[in-house]
Design a protein around this motif. Sequence first.
Motif, mmCIF file in Angstrom:
data_model
loop_
_atom_site.group_PDB
_atom_site.id
_atom_site.type_symbol
_atom_site.label_atom_id
_atom_site.label_comp_id
_atom_site.label_asym_id
_atom_site.label_seq_id
_atom_site.Cartn_x
_atom_site.Cartn_y
_atom_site.Cartn_z
ATOM 1 N N ASN A 62 2.899 1.556 -12.273
ATOM 2 C CA ASN A 62 2.040 1.123 -13.418
ATOM 3 C C ASN A 62 1.658 -0.270 -13.301
ATOM 4 O O ASN A 62 0.840 -0.726 -14.139
ATOM 5 C CB ASN A 62 2.899 1.640 -14.630
ATOM 6 N N ARG A 63 2.260 -1.140 -12.517
ATOM 7 C CA ARG A 63 2.081 -2.431 -12.723
ATOM 8 C C ARG A 63 0.469 -2.912 -12.354
ATOM 9 O O ARG A 63 -0.092 -2.328 -11.347
ATOM 10 C CB ARG A 63 2.857 -3.347 -11.765
ATOM 11 N N GLY A 79 18.133 -2.999 -3.947
ATOM 12 C CA GLY A 79 17.353 -1.818 -3.832
ATOM 13 C C GLY A 79 15.646 -2.124 -3.972
ATOM 14 O O GLY A 79 15.113 -1.063 -4.017
ATOM 15 N N PHE A 80 15.550 -3.161 -4.321
ATOM 16 C CA PHE A 80 13.870 -3.360 -4.316
ATOM 17 C C PHE A 80 13.093 -3.517 -3.078
ATOM 18 O O PHE A 80 13.950 -4.054 -2.347
ATOM 19 C CB PHE A 80 13.692 -4.794 -5.234
ATOM 20 N N ILE A 81 11.878 -3.361 -3.081
ATOM 21 C CA ILE A 81 11.077 -3.474 -1.874
ATOM 22 C C ILE A 81 10.317 -4.613 -2.181
ATOM 23 O O ILE A 81 9.502 -5.159 -2.979
ATOM 24 C CB ILE A 81 10.171 -2.346 -1.722
ATOM 25 N N TYR A 82 10.284 -5.650 -1.153
ATOM 26 C CA TYR A 82 9.568 -6.798 -1.064
ATOM 27 C C TYR A 82 8.481 -6.899 -0.062
ATOM 28 O O TYR A 82 8.597 -6.049 1.028
ATOM 29 C CB TYR A 82 10.737 -8.177 -0.822
ATOM 30 N N PHE A 83 7.382 -7.343 -0.282
ATOM 31 C CA PHE A 83 6.296 -7.209 0.431
ATOM 32 C C PHE A 83 5.520 -8.633 0.943
ATOM 33 O O PHE A 83 5.772 -9.716 0.545
ATOM 34 C CB PHE A 83 4.909 -6.736 -0.490
ATOM 35 N N LYS A 84 5.098 -8.669 2.292
ATOM 36 C CA LYS A 84 4.484 -9.500 3.085
ATOM 37 C C LYS A 84 3.307 -10.231 1.933
ATOM 38 O O LYS A 84 2.245 -9.391 1.470
ATOM 39 C CB LYS A 84 3.951 -9.324 4.376
ATOM 40 N N GLY A 85 3.193 -11.581 2.240
ATOM 41 C CA GLY A 85 2.100 -12.242 1.352
ATOM 42 C C GLY A 85 2.054 -12.280 -0.283
ATOM 43 O O GLY A 85 1.154 -12.687 -0.605
ATOM 44 N N THR A 86 3.148 -11.768 -0.539
ATOM 45 C CA THR A 86 3.394 -11.971 -2.200
ATOM 46 C C THR A 86 4.876 -12.088 -2.484
ATOM 47 O O THR A 86 5.496 -11.569 -1.806
ATOM 48 C CB THR A 86 2.606 -10.713 -2.835
ATOM 49 N N SER A 87 5.077 -12.572 -3.640
ATOM 50 C CA SER A 87 6.406 -12.619 -4.218
ATOM 51 C C SER A 87 6.795 -11.637 -5.086
ATOM 52 O O SER A 87 7.814 -11.554 -5.633
ATOM 53 C CB SER A 87 6.784 -13.999 -4.889
ATOM 54 N N LYS A 88 6.073 -10.450 -4.952
ATOM 55 C CA LYS A 88 6.022 -9.409 -5.941
ATOM 56 C C LYS A 88 7.005 -8.284 -5.129
ATOM 57 O O LYS A 88 7.172 -8.390 -4.159
ATOM 58 C CB LYS A 88 4.704 -8.721 -6.285
ATOM 59 N N TYR A 89 7.461 -7.285 -5.991
ATOM 60 C CA TYR A 89 8.340 -6.451 -5.503
ATOM 61 C C TYR A 89 8.424 -5.217 -6.331
ATOM 62 O O TYR A 89 7.878 -5.403 -7.675
ATOM 63 C CB TYR A 89 9.959 -7.184 -5.449
ATOM 64 N N CYS A 90 9.149 -4.240 -5.885
ATOM 65 C CA CYS A 90 9.159 -3.032 -6.927
ATOM 66 C C CYS A 90 10.110 -2.010 -6.639
ATOM 67 O O CYS A 90 10.691 -2.347 -5.165
ATOM 68 C CB CYS A 90 7.728 -2.130 -6.818
ATOM 69 N N ARG A 91 10.316 -1.035 -7.250
ATOM 70 C CA ARG A 91 11.318 0.038 -6.903
ATOM 71 C C ARG A 91 10.717 0.912 -5.685
ATOM 72 O O ARG A 91 9.274 1.073 -5.676
ATOM 73 C CB ARG A 91 11.705 0.596 -7.914
ATOM 74 N N PRO A 92 11.477 1.588 -4.905
ATOM 75 C CA PRO A 92 10.897 2.288 -3.748
ATOM 76 C C PRO A 92 9.760 3.556 -4.037
ATOM 77 O O PRO A 92 8.965 3.883 -3.466
ATOM 78 C CB PRO A 92 11.937 2.833 -2.864
ATOM 79 N N TRP A 93 10.295 4.204 -5.323
ATOM 80 C CA TRP A 93 9.450 5.231 -5.800
ATOM 81 C C TRP A 93 8.024 4.692 -6.128
ATOM 82 O O TRP A 93 7.158 5.613 -6.411
ATOM 83 C CB TRP A 93 10.296 6.104 -6.749
ATOM 84 N N ASP A 94 7.792 3.428 -6.292
ATOM 85 C CA ASP A 94 6.632 3.104 -6.689
ATOM 86 C C ASP A 94 5.559 2.994 -5.458
ATOM 87 O O ASP A 94 4.453 2.291 -5.454
ATOM 88 C CB ASP A 94 6.692 1.773 -7.427
ATOM 89 N N ILE A 95 5.905 3.227 -4.497
ATOM 90 C CA ILE A 95 5.004 3.215 -3.139
ATOM 91 C C ILE A 95 5.196 4.593 -2.325
ATOM 92 O O ILE A 95 6.008 5.224 -2.627
ATOM 93 C CB ILE A 95 5.495 2.009 -2.385
ATOM 94 N N LYS A 96 3.782 4.660 -1.810
ATOM 95 C CA LYS A 96 3.958 5.717 -0.684
ATOM 96 C C LYS A 96 3.418 5.346 0.701
ATOM 97 O O LYS A 96 2.775 4.392 0.734
ATOM 98 C CB LYS A 96 2.535 6.856 -1.325
ATOM 99 N N ILE A 97 3.823 5.918 1.636
ATOM 100 C CA ILE A 97 3.524 5.484 2.929
ATOM 101 C C ILE A 97 1.907 5.927 3.210
ATOM 102 O O ILE A 97 1.594 6.858 2.970
ATOM 103 C CB ILE A 97 4.541 6.155 4.078
ATOM 104 N N LYS A 98 1.345 4.832 3.797
ATOM 105 C CA LYS A 98 0.030 4.935 4.152
ATOM 106 C C LYS A 98 -0.256 5.837 5.324
ATOM 107 O O LYS A 98 0.564 6.086 6.293
ATOM 108 C CB LYS A 98 -0.713 3.818 4.332
ATOM 109 N N LYS A 99 -1.080 6.846 5.385
ATOM 110 C CA LYS A 99 -1.231 7.880 6.195
ATOM 111 C C LYS A 99 -2.381 7.522 7.217
ATOM 112 O O LYS A 99 -3.246 7.002 6.943
ATOM 113 C CB LYS A 99 -1.481 9.042 5.703
#
Length: 99
Positions: A62-63, A79-99
């Motif tokens: 929702n962010r 248990g947070f997921i951190y991302f390349k190129g940003t200091s933002k993070y989220c819980r794993p259930w807020d992401i889906k694997i790209k197909k």
Amino acid sequence: MYNLRQPTEKQIKLAKSLGIITKDKSFRVLTAEITDKIELSSFKYIEQMHLESGLEVKYVGNRGDLPRDLTISSIGKNGFIYFKGTSKYCRPWDIKIKK
């Protein structure tokens, strides 16, 4: 006699939604139990989804401050997921694997 801080109604509601028994627990105890439950759920989800560094994912939470297309940089000890190129993070259930 000392009075321990009592949990808030919002905290009690969240704890109950997570299956935590709230009776006779202080604010701090309930906070710890909620945190533990969420972290354990995060790591279970991470394991089930095989999330790892370098994996390309889509943010579906929702962010409004996270880009939709992301690459996992690391998985924190919390248990947070951190991302390349940003200091933002989220819980794993807020992401889906790209197909």
